[in-house]
Design a protein around this motif. Structure first.
Motif, PDB file in Angstrom:
ATOM      1  N   GLU A   1       0.773  -1.350   0.403  1.00 32.12           N
ATOM      2  CA  GLU A   1      -0.160   0.194   0.031  1.00 32.12           C
ATOM      3  C   GLU A   1       0.378   1.142  -0.248  1.00 32.12           C
ATOM      4  O   GLU A   1       1.825   1.414   0.491  1.00 32.12           O
ATOM      5  CB  GLU A   1      -0.790   0.004   1.407  1.00 32.12           C
ATOM      6  N   LYS A   2       0.554   2.590  -1.017  1.00 31.23           N
ATOM      7  CA  LYS A   2       1.390   3.522  -0.644  1.00 31.23           C
ATOM      8  C   LYS A   2       1.493   4.265   1.356  1.00 31.23           C
ATOM      9  O   LYS A   2      -0.534   4.068   1.299  1.00 31.23           O
ATOM     10  CB  LYS A   2       0.645   4.606  -1.614  1.00 31.23           C
ATOM     11  N   VAL A   3       2.254   4.578   1.557  1.00 35.65           N
ATOM     12  CA  VAL A   3       2.317   5.384   2.662  1.00 35.65           C
ATOM     13  C   VAL A   3       1.319   6.368   2.781  1.00 35.65           C
ATOM     14  O   VAL A   3       0.568   6.643   3.675  1.00 35.65           O
ATOM     15  CB  VAL A   3       3.754   5.694   2.865  1.00 35.65           C
ATOM     16  N   GLY A   4       1.153   6.857   1.371  1.00 29.07           N
ATOM     17  CA  GLY A   4       0.033   8.723   1.816  1.00 29.07           C
ATOM     18  C   GLY A   4      -1.181   7.777   1.741  1.00 29.07           C
ATOM     19  O   GLY A   4      -1.936   8.553   2.931  1.00 29.07           O
ATOM     20  N   THR A   5      -1.103   6.610   0.982  1.00 29.38           N
ATOM     21  CA  THR A   5      -2.711   6.314   1.906  1.00 29.38           C
ATOM     22  C   THR A   5      -3.070   5.566   3.570  1.00 29.38           C
ATOM     23  O   THR A   5      -4.008   6.019   3.834  1.00 29.38           O
ATOM     24  CB  THR A   5      -3.037   5.193   0.559  1.00 29.38           C
TER      25      THR A   5
ATOM     26  N   ASP B   1      -3.138   8.497   5.372  1.00 25.78           N
ATOM     27  CA  ASP B   1      -4.755   9.600   5.448  1.00 25.78           C
ATOM     28  C   ASP B   1      -5.323   8.523   6.138  1.00 25.78           C
ATOM     29  O   ASP B   1      -6.288   9.010   6.839  1.00 25.78           O
ATOM     30  CB  ASP B   1      -5.210   9.494   3.454  1.00 25.78           C
ATOM     31  N   THR B   2      -5.695   7.213   5.975  1.00 21.63           N
ATOM     32  CA  THR B   2      -6.603   6.246   6.840  1.00 21.63           C
ATOM     33  C   THR B   2      -6.497   6.475   7.906  1.00 21.63           C
ATOM     34  O   THR B   2      -7.553   7.251   8.695  1.00 21.63           O
ATOM     35  CB  THR B   2      -6.338   4.668   5.586  1.00 21.63           C
ATOM     36  N   LEU B   3      -5.291   6.346   8.422  1.00 21.31           N
ATOM     37  CA  LEU B   3      -4.841   6.668   9.725  1.00 21.31           C
ATOM     38  C   LEU B   3      -5.889   7.368  10.340  1.00 21.31           C
ATOM     39  O   LEU B   3      -6.296   8.540  11.809  1.00 21.31           O
ATOM     40  CB  LEU B   3      -3.412   6.577  10.464  1.00 21.31           C
ATOM     41  N   SER B   4      -5.576   9.398   9.867  1.00 23.90           N
ATOM     42  CA  SER B   4      -5.908  10.505  10.175  1.00 23.90           C
ATOM     43  C   SER B   4      -6.937  10.802   9.710  1.00 23.90           C
ATOM     44  O   SER B   4      -7.732  11.782  10.065  1.00 23.90           O
ATOM     45  CB  SER B   4      -5.173  11.954   9.720  1.00 23.90           C
ATOM     46  N   ASN B   5      -7.637  10.055   9.015  1.00 23.87           N
ATOM     47  CA  ASN B   5      -8.910  10.282   8.790  1.00 23.87           C
ATOM     48  C   ASN B   5     -10.165  10.160   9.857  1.00 23.87           C
ATOM     49  O   ASN B   5     -10.402   8.892  10.135  1.00 23.87           O
ATOM     50  CB  ASN B   5     -10.045   9.362   7.687  1.00 23.87           C
ATOM     51  N   THR B   6     -10.402  10.864  11.071  1.00 21.25           N
ATOM     52  CA  THR B   6     -11.644  10.897  12.162  1.00 21.25           C
ATOM     53  C   THR B   6     -12.308   9.611  11.702  1.00 21.25           C
ATOM     54  O   THR B   6     -12.984   9.496  12.741  1.00 21.25           O
ATOM     55  CB  THR B   6     -11.800  11.146  13.137  1.00 21.25           C
TER      56      THR B   6
ATOM     57  N   GLN C   1      -1.199  12.150  14.280  1.00 22.10           N
ATOM     58  CA  GLN C   1      -0.189  13.013  14.668  1.00 22.10           C
ATOM     59  C   GLN C   1       1.048  13.218  14.732  1.00 22.10           C
ATOM     60  O   GLN C   1       1.839  13.909  14.539  1.00 22.10           O
ATOM     61  CB  GLN C   1      -1.222  14.612  15.472  1.00 22.10           C
ATOM     62  N   SER C   2       1.604  12.370  15.606  1.00 22.21           N
ATOM     63  CA  SER C   2       3.150  13.162  15.872  1.00 22.21           C
ATOM     64  C   SER C   2       4.246  12.322  14.943  1.00 22.21           C
ATOM     65  O   SER C   2       5.584  12.556  15.440  1.00 22.21           O
ATOM     66  CB  SER C   2       2.948  12.299  17.114  1.00 22.21           C
ATOM     67  N   ILE C   3       3.465  11.962  13.725  1.00 20.74           N
ATOM     68  CA  ILE C   3       4.472  10.986  13.002  1.00 20.74           C
ATOM     69  C   ILE C   3       4.496  11.718  11.709  1.00 20.74           C
ATOM     70  O   ILE C   3       3.652  11.881  11.663  1.00 20.74           O
ATOM     71  CB  ILE C   3       4.007   9.400  12.875  1.00 20.74           C
TER      72      ILE C   3
END
Lengths: 745, 745
Positions: free
Chosen positions: A587-591, A594-599, A662-664
């Motif tokens: 998987e792309k890191v960006g995805t 985004d998935t993890l950041s998406n609340t 967020q801290s990463i």
């Protein structure tokens, strides 16, 4: 109402990990929208690395692990016993000091007049102690308030409450309980022991303390939720065992609250921890009491020996016992009802720490005042026999050689009062004393539970029950001519105590055994059981149990034992969350970021698929975060061949406080990299077809301690994900099956 | 050896259903190749019909079911208590008669000479009783031999042993145990109570008796394996409870042996059954003893009150206790070792019923002779105090006012002997008496266990242990100058008894609680636990527990608690049976008949697939048989539109004795018909991917009580089937993981 239930004090502040997964933001005043808890993660590091480690392990290694587990359980038991011992001695010393001081003062002013000064002294001393106890709880660790039993129930059920098993919590809990008991509140020191044992267990088993920033580099294997939870069970059992001298009761408590899959070795270890705990407490207390080596007096609260001869019961008494059980159930439900509204009131209006401290001080002062007034106006004088067991007999206005009977109930630690009610000979109390005491203490105890102090509800419940139980005994004796039949009101005090406690907390199996063990008398097993059953049935008719109410107020995804009876028509398809965010195997890191950041993707586990949507694994939020943190990207691995491979240790070191996403920091370039999840995902997650019925899904969750269950179609394609919260939503209400509104589902 | 293990008496004759599924043909002499047991079938009627019924059920219907469950448990407890009461009174009366007769005879001949006539009388009486007991067991119901605990363990584990829960078995068991105890064998009546309770439970919960050909048309919902098994747990617990007056111990016994998924309501019902059972026994015995309503003397065996003051123990005694535990473990292992070889000898040479009866008679005669000789040559005379508790004191050659101490151990029911050893005052026995008694009784008990009589090993074990334990106490007292420290040898008798029993049966948690409850003294919890743990560890080093040995001799697919520690490298792929016979969703009748008749397709469950091999359900052999019996063919349904639809009732009526496939006649025309399985299969069977590790598969089986687990590939195609036997095959031997050769795997 839905709004109210979102705020509750014991799960309200801070967050354990920054993970936004499956959060239930229970807000408290200013702190908004921060994720607050996450479910325990039974398979959290069951990824390929972990499986490989287990595959490499030899038979000897497994045996060493097993021995470590026993050692840890022994340690847990030992330390829990020590803490219980410390609490007991501290309370006894401080309370002794306090009562001596007040007694001298009262004696001085009884003759001279001016007892109001004594009252002031008493109230001031109480308030001061309670103030101290409340300050440390309200300002430093609000989670340490109350008995901690609802929190431990949740933890064992698989819901993680932030900071509930931290060292700081333990310290505040222990110091807090000492001051609230010494402060004369209507509380016991038994409930907090259960929490204390659990914290100790969580600490010892991990071989490190984050608060102290020490890592002993031992027991690293146990740094995962499954193992930790098992040890916490043992700790809770050790706590019960130390509190009541009831090792078997402790084991049953843990099983009743926590166990899903009955594991014989685990149970036996829990039993071992319980035994060691009782034994340790016993041993050190025997030294303290100058009878070293005398081990026959277990538990913080000891109900004293119930001699069989005096305490025999007869068949025709059983209906009476059952009636008392019903009374206990009714009174318990009333208690819970009052406390429920009080708690809601508190959540609304008393949520600032300084207000909480002031309320606690107020309760302390009122308690002292009420006690003083009751004693003052009591005319129940009893002769002070040569073998009196009162520690601080108050003469007050009684004749010489007599003492005030009301004072034995109020002017004493609650533990001693319970014992007096059980064992003092017939005629020690008159009916009026007991009636008044029951009435006042009932409301005091109800007001007290839920204050921002560390305190338990067991002893006050027992005390209320023992008082009205003894009252029943006295009334029975007075109404019948054949007085010899109902000679011992102590027997009724015991039954009343059981009924009241059962009516409030609604524990059954474990409570029966605890009561039997604490009385040291097996004979009373059946009546106590019948009483507790009756109390539960009657109480459940009106209102839930106290702990369950508080858990409900926390709107926690708490799973009960079985799926609601009428839920068979529901299938996984209806229950599951869908659509579900899936990740590709590479998987792309960006995805991922985004998935993890998406609340709105509020899950802690993500199915891993190969195209087209075919399930090939499951990966957890925490694992992804560790991977991101260590930048385990395909491209980097290629360029830096010498780079250290990510090891199991990296997951273990991060456990249990994984950093928030967020801290990463992930740079724009890195977002374009790819991550290969194959090595880190759980390759064989449990799955069910879409048509599986809810009870069946439920059983899987409970029996295996799952938190995610992937729902697949006939072609093994992911169609949804069932989480604990999806299941906890359904419950049987008055109109059949209802959906509960869990916060932010 | 492999040949030997195929024959074992308690699972050797007849068959329960004709089903050829997963059979383990344990042959016994003439009866060849008949299938003998099948695993319990947890999902046996969880087909569409069943699911639909559950979906239609209202909340009230569920509540009614729940109430029925409680009523059944109450009934189970009540009846178990009654049976225990009956056994107790019968044994007491008959044994009293016997001992009175012999005592009169001995008194007559002591002076006159000719005691050999007394010996003959004694031996003859014993042999006669035992003969009767052995005949009914050997000729009518061989499964009733022994204590029945291994069989119940297997049943609760999920292995069905034919005829183990039939009414006939119960009758033979109860009558048999009375005669073997009265016959003076070294046996107890406690073990059989567990079996009796289990049979009662299985009978009551089904609301019908096949033996009596009565169907009460009640409790029809419970006619399936899951429910039946739950009730049998309750019955076993009630049995333990009645035997030892240990309701909590009973619950723990059931959980330790049977439970997989801890269900709170179930546990509570089990507890209820246990309580009622103790209570009933208690109540009726109190009437029998002319103290109606006095309920403080529970259990068939009562260890008597251990008064705290006299029996206190000290810290420094704990190492001594542990040492005694080690001795107990060693002796227990030796006992098991001897008994193992004896059992193998019996399987080889003593398998004909008449031989079995003769052996039992021989043992009875030898027991009487040994006892007589020991008493005859004993010179241990003790004064007959005013408060002596001996029922039949034998004066023999002692002075007037004295009695023979050896006779209190031998000339008595074993239960009374145990109590004497625990409670008789210091100096009642001399060391030589105890030493000789231990030695002889050890071998007698070892020889006795495994005879074709209904009898338990608990009491003999306790008796051996109590004897050498008391001996230890006496020796300790004599070696130390400060005699006051070790005043009470009864304490050591208790520890010795626990050690010996633990060393033989290796139960831990439940046994600790049973001992604690039977002594009515919580204080001894820790030492007893430590002793039992030591005994288990030491014993396990040499040899398995007695019950496990007998289960192993039966080569039953018994699942232990956890997968072997080093089995993580095994995956479902290696473990599963493959290729597996699958059926199509709409299948030709001929194919089904052939599949069921084919003895090499030895499964009880068949995956149902749609082409190409995609899993869509699971159907059981028993369901197919019911379908065939009722000729549920697609063509017939078309032609006879009015035909009654197959209902759930048809499955329930056939349960649990489904006819064998051979008994179902299918004509050549019918073979060409088609059967639509959609409606009857379980549409959502549990599945795992091929790479799932063995421990994980194991956990699924244990936690959910599965018997079949379909292994699928990434496309949801069936690749194999894991059964209990596939899992039971693996165990940890001396050289790491070994495959066990289960008969005909």
């Amino acid at each position: 109402m839905a709004n109210i239930t979102k705020k509750v004090s014991w799960s309200s502040r801070g967050d354990e990990s920054g993970a936004a997964g499956e959060e239930t933001p229970l807000l408290n005043g200013s702190e908004q929208s921060r994720p607050l808890r996450q479910s325990l993660d039974y398979d959290n590091i069951e990824n390929q690395l972990f499986l490989e480690e287990e595959r490499r392990m030899s038979f000897m290694a497994f045996r060493c692990l097993e021995i470590s587990r026993w050692v840890i359980c022994g340690l847990i038991g030992f330390l829990t016993g020590l803490i219980a011992c410390f609490i007991d001695i501290a309370v006894e010393q401080l309370a002794g000091l306090k009562y001596k001081l007040i007694k001298e003062n009262i004696v001085k002013f009884t003759e001279a007049g001016g007892l109001s000064i004594s009252l002031l002294l008493w109230a001031a001393l109480n308030s001061f102690c309670v103030m101290f106890g409340a300050i440390i709880v309200a300002f430093f660790e609000p989670i340490a308030a109350g008995s901690g039993i609802p929190q431990i129930k949740c933890f064992l059920n698989g819901v993680k409450i932030p900071r509930v098993v931290r060292l700081k919590t333990l310290v505040v809990k222990v110091v807090g309980v000492i001051f609230s008991v010494v402060g004369g509140l209507a509380v016991g020191k038994e409930g907090p022991m259960i929490h204390s044992g659990a914290v100790l267990a969580a600490g010892v088993s991990q071989g490190r303390s984050t608060s102290l920033k020490r890592d002993f580099k031992i027991f690293e294997y146990f740094r995962r939720d499954t193992e930790k939870r098992d040890f916490v069970s043992a700790g809770a059992a050790a706590g019960v065992s130390a509190a009541f001298g009831a090792p078997v009761g402790g084991v049953l408590f843990s099983l009743e609250e926590g166990a899903s899959f009955w594991n014989q070795m685990l149970t036996w270890r829990i039993f071992f921890a319980s035994m060691i705990s009782t034994f340790t407490l016993n041993f050190f207390l025997s030294i303290y009491h100058n009878k070293p080596g005398d081990l026959s007096n277990p538990g913080l609260i000891n109900f004293g020996r119930f001699e069989s001869e005096a305490m025999e019961y007869n068949l025709y008494e059983i209906p009476l016992f059952i009636a008392m059980g019903a009374i206990g159930g009714g009174l318990g439900a009333f208690f819970n009802f009052l406390n429920y509204w009080l708690t809601i009131f508190r959540i609304r209006y008393v949520h600032r720490p300084c207000l909480q401290v002031m309320e606690a001080m107020l309760v302390a002062a009122v308690t002292a005042t009420v006690a003083f007034v009751m004693i003052y106006f009591s005319t129940d004088c009893q002769p002070l026999g040569p073998d009196h067991t009162e520690e601080y007999p108050l003469q007050l206005f009684c004749a010489d050689g007599e003492y005030n009977s009301m004072a034995t109930t109020f002017f004493n630690t609650p533990e001693r009062s319970v014992r007096s009610l059980f064992h003092n000979p017939t005629g020690t109390y008159n009916a009026l004393t007991l009636g008044l005491f029951t009435l006042t203490y009932f409301f005091l105890a109800c007001w007290t539970y839920g204050l921002a102090v560390s305190a338990g509800v067991f002893i006050p419940s027992l005390l209320i029950g023992a008082a009205w139980g003894r009252l029943c005994g006295i009334l029975l004796a007075s109404t019948t001519s054949t007085a010899s039949l109902w000679t011992d009101p102590g027997k009724y005090a015991l039954i009343g105590a059981a009924a009241q406690l059962g009516g409030i907390v609604r524990m059954t199996l474990s409570l029966t055994v605890i009561m039997v063990e604490a009385t040291g008398n097996v004979t009373y097993g059946l009546p106590i059981m019948l009483v507790l059953m009756t109390a539960k049935i009657v109480g459940d008719y009106f209102q839930e149990g106290l702990y369950d109410l508080h858990i409900k107020l926390g709107s926690v995804p708490f799973l009960h034992w079985e799926a609601p009876a009428t839920s068979h028509w529901l299938t996984a398809r209806e229950v599951m969350s869908s659509p579900v965010t899936c990740l590709n195997r590479i998987e792309k890191v960006g995805t991922i970021v985004d998935t993890l950041s998406n609340t709105s993707t509020n899950h802690n586990g993500f199915p891993v698929v190969v195209q087209p949507a075919k399930l090939c694994g499951l990966i957890l939020r925490s694992q992804l975060i560790v991977l991101l943190k260590h930048k385990v990207f395909v491209e980097l691995a290629r360029s830096r061949l010498t780079q250290r491979k990510l090891q199991l240790k990296d997951f273990r070191d991060a456990y249990p406080r994984f950093p928030p996403i967020q801290s990463i920091h992930v740079s724009q370039d890195e977002r374009e990299c790819m991550m290969d999840l194959t090595e880190f995902m759980n390759p064989t997650p449990y799955t069910v077809p879409q048509d599986t019925s809810l009870p069946r899904v439920f059983k899987l969750f409970r029996a295996l301690g799952l938190r995610h269950l992937v729902v697949v179609d006939d072609d093994n394609r992911v169609v949804g994900l069932v989480t604990r919260k999806d299941l906890a939503r359904y419950h049987v209400g008055k109109h059949g099956l209802e959906e509960l509104h869990l916060a932010q589902t």
